[in-house]
Structure formats: C-alpha cells, structure tokens
Design a protein around this motif. Structure first.
Motif, PDB file in Angstrom:
ATOM      1  N   VAL A  94       0.866  -1.180   0.000  1.00 26.69           N
ATOM      2  CA  VAL A  94       0.000   0.000   0.000  1.00 26.69           C
ATOM      3  C   VAL A  94       0.899   1.224   0.000  1.00 26.69           C
ATOM      4  CG1 VAL A  94      -1.779   1.281   1.247  1.00 26.69           C
ATOM      5  CG2 VAL A  94      -1.807  -1.224   1.266  1.00 26.69           C
ATOM      6  N   ILE A  95       0.660   2.128  -0.935  1.00 19.73           N
ATOM      7  CA  ILE A  95       1.480   3.338  -1.015  1.00 19.73           C
ATOM      8  C   ILE A  95       0.995   4.345   0.022  1.00 19.73           C
ATOM      9  CG2 ILE A  95       2.170   5.260  -2.494  1.00 19.73           C
ATOM     10  CD1 ILE A  95       2.118   3.318  -4.832  1.00 19.73           C
ATOM     11  N   VAL A  96       1.949   4.848   0.813  1.00 21.10           N
ATOM     12  CA  VAL A  96       1.646   5.741   1.938  1.00 21.10           C
ATOM     13  C   VAL A  96       2.566   6.957   1.819  1.00 21.10           C
ATOM     14  CG1 VAL A  96       1.792   5.925   4.469  1.00 21.10           C
ATOM     15  CG2 VAL A  96       1.010   3.781   3.426  1.00 21.10           C
ATOM     16  N   PRO A  97       2.057   8.170   2.047  1.00 17.71           N
ATOM     17  CA  PRO A  97       2.951   9.329   1.992  1.00 17.71           C
ATOM     18  C   PRO A  97       4.030   9.248   3.077  1.00 17.71           C
ATOM     19  CG  PRO A  97       0.660  10.010   2.400  1.00 17.71           C
ATOM     20  CD  PRO A  97       0.674   8.520   2.356  1.00 17.71           C
ATOM     21  N   GLY A  98       5.220   9.740   2.747  1.00 14.41           N
ATOM     22  CA  GLY A  98       6.328   9.708   3.698  1.00 14.41           C
ATOM     23  C   GLY A  98       6.162  10.688   4.841  1.00 14.41           C
ATOM     24  N   LEU A  99       5.277  11.681   4.666  1.00 10.10           N
ATOM     25  CA  LEU A  99       5.037  12.652   5.730  1.00 10.10           C
ATOM     26  C   LEU A  99       3.559  12.586   6.106  1.00 10.10           C
ATOM     27  CD1 LEU A  99       6.387  14.950   7.415  1.00 10.10           C
ATOM     28  CD2 LEU A  99       5.467  16.556   5.737  1.00 10.10           C
ATOM     29  N   THR A 100       3.277  11.918   7.219  1.00  7.03           N
ATOM     30  CA  THR A 100       1.911  11.812   7.718  1.00  7.03           C
ATOM     31  C   THR A 100       1.963  11.221   9.116  1.00  7.03           C
ATOM     32  OG1 THR A 100      -0.317  10.931   7.294  1.00  7.03           O
ATOM     33  CG2 THR A 100       1.508   9.506   6.688  1.00  7.03           C
ATOM     34  N   LYS A 141      -1.722  -2.704  -3.967  1.00  8.46           N
ATOM     35  CA  LYS A 141      -3.150  -3.004  -3.884  1.00  8.46           C
ATOM     36  C   LYS A 141      -3.992  -1.786  -3.523  1.00  8.46           C
ATOM     37  CE  LYS A 141      -2.990  -6.905  -5.426  1.00  8.46           C
ATOM     38  NZ  LYS A 141      -2.298  -8.034  -4.842  1.00  8.46           N
ATOM     39  N   ALA A 142      -3.351  -0.703  -3.056  1.00  2.60           N
ATOM     40  CA  ALA A 142      -4.104   0.514  -2.755  1.00  2.60           C
ATOM     41  C   ALA A 142      -3.138   1.675  -2.595  1.00  2.60           C
ATOM     42  CB  ALA A 142      -4.927   0.351  -1.476  1.00  2.60           C
ATOM     43  N   LEU A 143      -3.700   2.862  -2.752  1.00  3.68           N
ATOM     44  CA  LEU A 143      -2.961   4.102  -2.506  1.00  3.68           C
ATOM     45  C   LEU A 143      -3.683   4.819  -1.368  1.00  3.68           C
ATOM     46  CD1 LEU A 143      -1.380   6.738  -2.985  1.00  3.68           C
ATOM     47  CD2 LEU A 143      -2.893   7.170  -4.928  1.00  3.68           C
ATOM     48  N   LEU A 144      -2.937   5.160  -0.320  1.00  6.90           N
ATOM     49  CA  LEU A 144      -3.509   5.936   0.779  1.00  6.90           C
ATOM     50  C   LEU A 144      -3.182   7.403   0.517  1.00  6.90           C
ATOM     51  CD1 LEU A 144      -4.987   5.773   3.501  1.00  6.90           C
ATOM     52  CD2 LEU A 144      -2.761   5.646   4.602  1.00  6.90           C
ATOM     53  N   ALA A 145      -4.189   8.163   0.103  1.00 10.04           N
ATOM     54  CA  ALA A 145      -4.004   9.591  -0.160  1.00 10.04           C
ATOM     55  C   ALA A 145      -4.408  10.345   1.104  1.00 10.04           C
ATOM     56  CB  ALA A 145      -4.860  10.024  -1.339  1.00 10.04           C
ATOM     57  N   VAL A 146      -3.468  11.072   1.696  1.00  5.64           N
ATOM     58  CA  VAL A 146      -3.739  11.771   2.958  1.00  5.64           C
ATOM     59  C   VAL A 146      -3.811  13.275   2.691  1.00  5.64           C
ATOM     60  CG1 VAL A 146      -2.944  12.162   5.325  1.00  5.64           C
ATOM     61  CG2 VAL A 146      -2.417   9.993   4.173  1.00  5.64           C
ATOM     62  N   HIS A 147      -4.857  13.902   3.192  1.00  5.42           N
ATOM     63  CA  HIS A 147      -4.948  15.365   3.122  1.00  5.42           C
ATOM     64  C   HIS A 147      -4.318  15.898   4.403  1.00  5.42           C
ATOM     65  CE1 HIS A 147      -7.467  14.507  -0.225  1.00  5.42           C
ATOM     66  NE2 HIS A 147      -8.465  14.043   0.500  1.00  5.42           N
ATOM     67  N   GLY A 166      -5.510   0.461 -12.132  1.00  2.87           N
ATOM     68  CA  GLY A 166      -6.632  -0.254 -11.518  1.00  2.87           C
ATOM     69  C   GLY A 166      -6.493  -0.408 -10.012  1.00  2.87           C
ATOM     70  N   ILE A 167      -5.946   0.612  -9.372  1.00  2.00           N
ATOM     71  CA  ILE A 167      -5.713   0.557  -7.913  1.00  2.00           C
ATOM     72  C   ILE A 167      -6.707   1.475  -7.202  1.00  2.00           C
ATOM     73  CG2 ILE A 167      -4.037   1.199  -6.123  1.00  2.00           C
ATOM     74  CD1 ILE A 167      -1.889   0.657  -8.290  1.00  2.00           C
ATOM     75  N   PRO A 168      -7.369   0.999  -6.139  1.00  2.00           N
ATOM     76  CA  PRO A 168      -8.286   1.877  -5.416  1.00  2.00           C
ATOM     77  C   PRO A 168      -7.541   2.905  -4.543  1.00  2.00           C
ATOM     78  CG  PRO A 168      -8.166  -0.262  -4.334  1.00  2.00           C
ATOM     79  CD  PRO A 168      -7.322  -0.363  -5.579  1.00  2.00           C
ATOM     80  N   ILE A 169      -8.155   4.061  -4.392  1.00  2.00           N
ATOM     81  CA  ILE A 169      -7.610   5.083  -3.482  1.00  2.00           C
ATOM     82  C   ILE A 169      -8.405   5.043  -2.181  1.00  2.00           C
ATOM     83  CG2 ILE A 169      -7.296   7.558  -3.071  1.00  2.00           C
ATOM     84  CD1 ILE A 169      -6.912   7.975  -6.027  1.00  2.00           C
ATOM     85  N   ILE A 170      -7.675   4.912  -1.070  1.00  2.00           N
ATOM     86  CA  ILE A 170      -8.278   5.139   0.245  1.00  2.00           C
ATOM     87  C   ILE A 170      -7.907   6.573   0.592  1.00  2.00           C
ATOM     88  CG2 ILE A 170      -8.291   4.504   2.682  1.00  2.00           C
ATOM     89  CD1 ILE A 170      -7.287   1.700   1.819  1.00  2.00           C
ATOM     90  N   GLU A 171      -8.929   7.390   0.845  1.00  2.00           N
ATOM     91  CA  GLU A 171      -8.681   8.801   1.088  1.00  2.00           C
ATOM     92  C   GLU A 171      -8.698   9.030   2.597  1.00  2.00           C
ATOM     93  OE1 GLU A 171     -11.635  10.929  -1.151  1.00  2.00           O
ATOM     94  OE2 GLU A 171     -10.726  12.839  -0.571  1.00  2.00           O
ATOM     95  N   ASP A 172      -7.564   9.383   3.167  1.00  2.00           N
ATOM     96  CA  ASP A 172      -7.497   9.670   4.602  1.00  2.00           C
ATOM     97  C   ASP A 172      -7.846  11.141   4.799  1.00  2.00           C
ATOM     98  OD1 ASP A 172      -6.830  10.318   7.202  1.00  2.00           O
ATOM     99  OD2 ASP A 172      -5.073   9.012   7.264  1.00  2.00           O
ATOM    100  N   ALA A 173      -9.084  11.373   5.233  1.00  4.20           N
ATOM    101  CA  ALA A 173      -9.576  12.733   5.439  1.00  4.20           C
ATOM    102  C   ALA A 173      -9.679  13.053   6.933  1.00  4.20           C
ATOM    103  CB  ALA A 173     -10.923  12.912   4.742  1.00  4.20           C
ATOM    104  N   ALA A 174      -8.819  12.399   7.733  1.00  2.00           N
ATOM    105  CA  ALA A 174      -8.835  12.595   9.191  1.00  2.00           C
ATOM    106  C   ALA A 174      -8.597  14.057   9.567  1.00  2.00           C
ATOM    107  CB  ALA A 174      -7.769  11.718   9.841  1.00  2.00           C
TER     108      ALA A 174
END
Ligand SMILES: *Cc1c(COP(=O)(O)O)cnc(C)c1O
Length: 417
Positions: A94-100, A141-147, A166-174
């Motif tokens: 899962v792709i995760v931003p390096g700053l979060t 399998k997914a990209l975690l996009a963090v705002h 064809g990868i789903p985005i999980i949007e972290d809107a915390a």
C-alpha cells in the motif's frame, strides 16, 4: 529593544486563545437522553427508537454528499476497516505518503501488508503523484491519499495514476472534514474515505472515526467489519433484544462507536459547516499578516482545492532569515511569545522511531522506501504548525502571531540553534 519571552522578556500576547474541544447546546441533553435510554452501545438492545449513531451517520453522509457512512471507534480503525474491506493483506503493498501521522503506516502493517513510503509535494506537503506513479509494482493493492494539515492531495492526478493501474484510493480525510476538491468533499473522491474524530480533529467526540463510501457492497462489508460480523436488523425487531443481527459474512472486530460519542458528534455537526468557513477565513487573514514578515512561505494548495479545512495551519520559514534556528527552537520561541502550542511537523516515516525494525516482530513486514523522501525531510525541517482553534481568534490576535514571528526574527542571533 525588548528581549525574547523565551529569555525572560515580555511576551507579544499572553493569551487567552479559543478553547478546543468545545460543546454546543445539544451535547448535554443528548448525553442525558443516552444515559436514560438503556441503549449505550450499537450492540445494545432495541429500545424502540433509532440509534444516535444512525442519526449521526446520516447527517455526516448528507453533509459529505455520499451514500454510506459507517462510524468506528478511531481514525486508525477507519483505516484498518478500509484496508480489510478491500481485502488487503499479507504480500500486498500500500502506497503511503512519507510525511503523515504514523497510524497511516501502522494500519497497513496491522493487516500484514507493506507500507511503501513515497515523497510529498513541496507545495502542499501531501503525497506527490509522480512519486506514487514511480512506486507502483504488481503487488500494489491501494494508494492511501492523505490530506495533510490544511491542503488536499492532488486527487485528479492521483486518480489518473490509480485508474491507469486499476488501484483503489483510500482517502485519509482525518484532517480534512469539510474540505472541497472540484465540488466534492474530502473523503468522497476515493473508493473509501476515512475520518478521525479524535480530540484534536475539527469534528470530535474525544475518540471516534468513520468510513464513507458510495459503493453499496463495500458499505455492507464495512458495517460487518466494524461490529464482529453484525449489521443493523431492518425487520423483526423486538424490544430488549439485540438491534444488530449476526450476518457473519466478513470476519472483523468490534470497532464500534458508543452512543455517548454519537451524541457528541451530532452536537459537533451543528457547528462544523460554519466553523470550517470561519477557520478558512481566519487562515486567509493570518496568511495576509504573515506575508508582511520576511522569510515566511505559506502552503500552496492546488487550485481545485476550493475550500480548505484547517486541522493545522502550516507555514514554512527560511532558515537564514531566522538565524538558522531549528524548527524546535523556533517553536519554543514562538510559544513563549504567544502562550500557544506551536509544533513541528511529523517525523518523516522513514525516520520514525516506532517503525524501526528493532521495535517490531522480525517476521512481520517492514516499510519499504523505493526513493529518498527528499521533500518530506526538507519541508519537515522548515515548517511550524498552529493548531486550528487559533484560526477562530479575532484578527487582532492573529496579528500577534505575525508580530511574534517578526520579534523572534529580529532577535534570532540570541537563539541557540
Ligand atoms: C488523527 C489521524 C489518524 C488517526 O486517527 P485516530 O483517531 O487518532 O486513530 C489517521 N490519519 C491522519 C492523517 C490523522 O491525522
């Protein structure tokens, strides 16, 4: 010349600042109603009336403009439920931003998948679409996009990359309740949106969270994942008997919110829309006043991010203009001038002590970092953060923040690095 408050001089403004969290007029009556209801939990008995959890979920989904909202007990649980709903597990990346916040990576590790850390954009501090594109492998399998802090990740560019593969985005809107991207609210653009309602967030019940989606099948999975395979029963309800029915198609956990927390969230929703706009207005004023101080650079949101939701107000400083002082020193100096917490950004996740292999089961997956997190480190080393309640202060107090920067700058030679 007055000396720095850090060195015993008089402060620029000693407070007070607006308090957080705050409760409105509905909180107490709703809490009293829960106390008397005999129904404190989702897993409690049917008492003849719908749950406050159901009422909050409807209100929040309508506010966002999305079909389904399932509440959970923490933002971290929202990420966990989202990953499980998408069937992500051992061997997956899962792709995760390096700053979060560290929970973004730990949620991925919790399902035995590998967090792949990628760099962020210098303009927004949010995940850089080029870095995402370069990090995709057949295992992604997914990209975690963090705002992050106050800006939204570039959802158009990320969606283009994700759709191509064809990868789903999980949007972290915390950190982004209410933010808008091209007419859509944060959390409603990806396949699943995840929210936190922890104490510091702009909508809070002390602890809490939610997952949102437009996908009916995912919503049914998420509902079971958060309540040990149980869903609200639509018929056959009997007083004193469970309101939730064991459906048992998906193995999950008990991640459910209590009715007390739902009561506080309903009260919070009365204020969220207006407060979002008030914070954005306060932030614009602060940006205008900080522009009068040399060597400060605001975050540059993407133009499609038409309404910003401020969890933190972030501002970058030019180190030479501030005597080459560190972020920590600048935070302490400003804090002393303003009697206000001023904090450093997150530690980039490739340097995060909690993710160090030595702290973890050697059999468990580790984070992977395909390329150096250049901007994550550079921006984290030149940014200071103000928590969102300050943005609801009067303009005169926002001016004090600019005066504090100016004063610290004037006396920068007195600061040790
Ligand atoms: C707060 C936060 C979380 C975790 O939420 P909790 O409710 O503390 O578990 C996840 N991601 C981001 C970006 C956050 O800010």
């Amino acid at each position: 010349m007055t000396s720095l408050a850090l060195l015993g001089g008089p402060p620029v403004y000693p407070g007070p600042w607006p308090a957080w969290p705050t409760a409105g007029s509905r909180a107490r009556p709703l809490l009293d109603a829960v106390l008397a209801s005999g129904r404190w939990a989702l897993s409690g008995p049917w008492t003849g009336t719908p749950t406050l959890e159901g009422e909050f979920s409807r209100t929040f989904a309508d506010f966002l403009g999305i079909r389904h909202c399932l509440t959970v007990d923490h933002g971290s649980s929202a990420l966990l439920a989202a990953l499980l709903a998408l069937d992500i597990g051992a061997g997956d990346e899962v792709i995760v931003p390096g700053l979060t916040w560290v929970a973004c990576a730990s949620a991925v590790l919790r399902v035995n998948a590998t967090p792949v850390l990628v760099d962020v954009s210098a303009d927004t501090l949010c995940v850089a679409p080029e870095a995402v594109a370069a990090a995709i492998t057949p295992r992604t399998k997914a990209l975690l996009a963090v705002h992050l802090y106050s800006a939204m990740a570039d959802m158009d560019a990320l969606a283009a990359v994700a759709n191509r593969h064809g990868i789903p985005i999980i949007e972290d809107a915390a950190q982004a309740h209410g933010a808008v991207w091209a007419g859509k609210r944060a959390g409603t653009i990806g396949r699943i949106g995840a929210f936190s309602m922890q104490q510091g967030k702009v909508l809070t019940a002390g602890e809490g969270g939610a997952v949102v989606t437009d996908d009916d099948k995912l919503a049914a999975r998420l509902e079971q994942l958060r309540a040990d395979g149980r869903q609200y029963a639509a018929d056959g309800l009997r007083l004193g008997h469970p309101h939730l029915r064991e459906v048992g198609h998906v193995l999950g956990f008990n991640l459910a919110l209590s009715e007390f927390q739902a009561a506080i969230l309903i009260d919070g929703m009365d204020r969220l829309p207006a407060e979002t706009i008030a914070r954005a207005r306060g932030a614009d004023l602060l940006t205008r006043h900080l522009a009068q101080v040399a060597g400060l650079e605001p975050i540059r949101p993407h133009p499609a991010n038409s309404l910003r939701a401020y969890y933190h107000y972030a501002v970058r400083y030019d180190a030479p203009t501030f005597g080459h002082c560190s972020v920590g020193t600048l935070c302490r100096a400003l804090e002393a001038e303003l009697s206000l917490p001023v904090t450093a950004p997150y530690v980039p996740l490739d340097s995060h002590p909690l993710l160090a292999p030595s702290l973890r089961d050697p059999r468990a997956p580790r984070t992977r970092r395909p390329a150096p997190l250049v901007e994550a480190h550079r921006q984290a080393g030149r940014t200071v953060l103000f928590h969102h309640p300050v943005l609801l202060a009067s303009e005169e107090h926002l001016v004090a923040i600019a005066l504090a920067f100016e004063k610290v700058q004037r006396h920068a030679r007195l600061l040790s690095p």
